[in-house]
Scaffold this motif. Structure first.
Motif, mmCIF file in Angstrom:
data_model
loop_
_atom_site.group_PDB
_atom_site.id
_atom_site.type_symbol
_atom_site.label_atom_id
_atom_site.label_comp_id
_atom_site.label_asym_id
_atom_site.label_seq_id
_atom_site.Cartn_x
_atom_site.Cartn_y
_atom_site.Cartn_z
ATOM 1 N N HIS A 93 -4.778 -6.899 2.184
ATOM 2 C CA HIS A 93 -3.611 -7.234 2.962
ATOM 3 C C HIS A 93 -3.659 -6.572 4.167
ATOM 4 O O HIS A 93 -4.238 -5.719 4.545
ATOM 5 N N LYS A 94 -2.772 -7.194 5.054
ATOM 6 C CA LYS A 94 -2.456 -6.592 6.348
ATOM 7 C C LYS A 94 -1.277 -7.350 6.924
ATOM 8 O O LYS A 94 -0.712 -8.357 6.767
ATOM 9 N N MET A 140 6.399 2.135 -5.787
ATOM 10 C CA MET A 140 5.327 2.516 -4.729
ATOM 11 C C MET A 140 5.484 1.668 -3.549
ATOM 12 O O MET A 140 6.182 0.523 -3.494
ATOM 13 N N ARG A 141 5.417 2.150 -2.345
ATOM 14 C CA ARG A 141 5.449 1.531 -1.118
ATOM 15 C C ARG A 141 4.117 1.783 -0.462
ATOM 16 O O ARG A 141 3.195 2.529 -0.489
ATOM 17 N N ILE A 142 3.325 0.508 0.066
ATOM 18 C CA ILE A 142 2.223 0.424 0.561
ATOM 19 C C ILE A 142 2.157 -0.139 2.265
ATOM 20 O O ILE A 142 3.151 -1.177 2.220
ATOM 21 N N THR A 143 1.886 0.484 3.048
ATOM 22 C CA THR A 143 2.019 0.113 4.399
ATOM 23 C C THR A 143 0.690 -0.606 4.751
ATOM 24 O O THR A 143 -0.495 0.233 4.756
ATOM 25 N N THR A 144 0.248 -1.929 4.791
ATOM 26 C CA THR A 144 -0.817 -2.606 4.869
ATOM 27 C C THR A 144 -1.228 -2.488 6.276
ATOM 28 O O THR A 144 -2.549 -2.267 6.502
ATOM 29 N N GLY A 145 -0.419 -2.478 7.483
ATOM 30 C CA GLY A 145 -0.801 -2.340 8.648
ATOM 31 C C GLY A 145 -1.817 -3.244 9.026
ATOM 32 O O GLY A 145 -2.416 -4.273 9.013
ATOM 33 N N LYS A 172 1.804 -4.035 13.908
ATOM 34 C CA LYS A 172 0.908 -4.633 13.064
ATOM 35 C C LYS A 172 -0.502 -3.940 12.791
ATOM 36 O O LYS A 172 -1.047 -4.039 11.595
ATOM 37 N N GLU A 173 -0.532 -3.207 13.711
ATOM 38 C CA GLU A 173 -2.114 -2.428 13.540
ATOM 39 C C GLU A 173 -1.991 -1.045 13.167
ATOM 40 O O GLU A 173 -2.760 -0.118 13.288
ATOM 41 N N ALA A 174 -0.679 -0.710 12.593
ATOM 42 C CA ALA A 174 -0.487 0.804 12.076
ATOM 43 C C ALA A 174 -1.461 1.152 11.023
ATOM 44 O O ALA A 174 -2.120 0.242 10.260
ATOM 45 N N ASP A 175 -1.897 2.344 10.891
ATOM 46 C CA ASP A 175 -2.748 3.002 10.013
ATOM 47 C C ASP A 175 -2.153 2.660 8.344
ATOM 48 O O ASP A 175 -0.905 2.585 8.288
ATOM 49 N N PRO A 176 -3.004 2.093 7.843
ATOM 50 C CA PRO A 176 -2.339 1.873 6.405
ATOM 51 C C PRO A 176 -2.013 3.263 5.535
ATOM 52 O O PRO A 176 -2.535 4.404 5.734
ATOM 53 N N ASP A 177 -1.092 3.045 4.867
ATOM 54 C CA ASP A 177 -0.384 4.224 4.180
ATOM 55 C C ASP A 177 0.156 3.864 2.631
ATOM 56 O O ASP A 177 0.420 2.736 2.476
#
Length: 261
Positions: A73-74, A105-110, A139-144
């Motif tokens: 995902h992104k 649960m929360r995912i930042t796909t970034g 959009k290019e944030a580090d995934p978290d």
């Protein structure tokens, strides 16, 4: 969750002339390529649009022998909120976690992440999954990744309802988009207020009642794109719904399968 494009219309413009602002629409059944079934609130043939800042929302039902193998995902954030059973999560950040009923649960796909989702303990599970767009600048944030148990989420009695804050004031779960996500058990009558300039929706989880004077039940959704109060009432028993609202980014939402550009 590897969201299927089945049931997503090629045109994302909503024909608001076909329905009144207080008319709920029925969710649409979608089967993912892995055999998992979902009831999708939007975008669907019934509501063929996104709700900026929200990309999509659905209730997933995973049988014991089904699930989502590792996939990418992104470009957005994912909020998964469990209704029944447990779901095992594993991702490319090295996280392994099982979420049970009323856990989130929360995912930042970034810039990109891979994860898998399978039912826990050999039992079926179901829950709610929301995709929230990231603004173009992030959009290019580090995934978290972050999670919270049901005990971590604030719950309070309000007039006619019991309200759990999944995302919002008092919750340990935050996103890069200003928003609120409430799990509401309506036992009598309750009023939902949409903040000025925000957009959002109500989605039926259990029970029956009325929303803005119209019949409302499991799998129904009421999109709301203007600041106003929405009256919710239960029939006999309790009407459980989620109320989700957020501040739009006012940017195009371009989804291609598991990616949002």
């Amino acid at each position: 969750m590897l969201i299927s494009t089945e049931g997503i219309p090629s045109c994302m413009a909503t024909d608001e002339t076909a329905r009144g602002p207080d008319d709920p629409v029925a969710g649409q059944t979608v089967q993912h390529g892995t055999g998992v079934n979902s009831n999708r609130a939007f975008p669907t043939n019934n509501y063929p649009g996104n709700l900026d800042p929200f990309v999509l929302f659905e209730r997933f039902y995973i049988d014991p022998d089904k699930g989502f193998p590792m996939h990418p995902h992104k470009g957005f954030e994912i909020v998964s909120y469990m209704i029944e059973g447990g779901m095992d999560h594993e991702d490319s950040l090295g996280v392994e976690h099982t979420a049970y009923e009323d856990d989130v649960m929360r995912i930042t796909t970034g810039s990109g992440i891979r994860h898998s989702e399978f039912p826990a303990d050999g039992q079926a599970c179901n829950g709610l999954q929301l995709w929230v767009n990231l603004p173009r600048s992030e959009k290019e944030a580090d995934p978290d990744y972050i999670d919270a148990s049901s005990e971590d989420l604030p719950t309070e009695a309000r007039d006619g309802a019991t309200v759990t804050t999944v995302v919002g004031e008092g919750s340990p779960i935050d996103l890069r988009t200003e928003m609120e996500y409430l799990d509401v058990h309506v036992s009598d009558a309750w009023t939902w207020s949409m903040p000025e300039g925000w957009s959002g929706f109500l989605y039926g989880v259990e029970g029956e009642g009325t929303v803005a004077g119209s019949d409302f039940g499991v799998g129904d959704v009421l999109p709301v794109t203007d600041a106003r109060d929405v009256e919710v009432a239960s029939d006999e028993g309790v009407l459980r719904l989620v109320a989700v609202a957020g501040e739009p980014h006012d940017e195009p939402i371009r989804q291609q399968g598991p990616f949002v550009f």
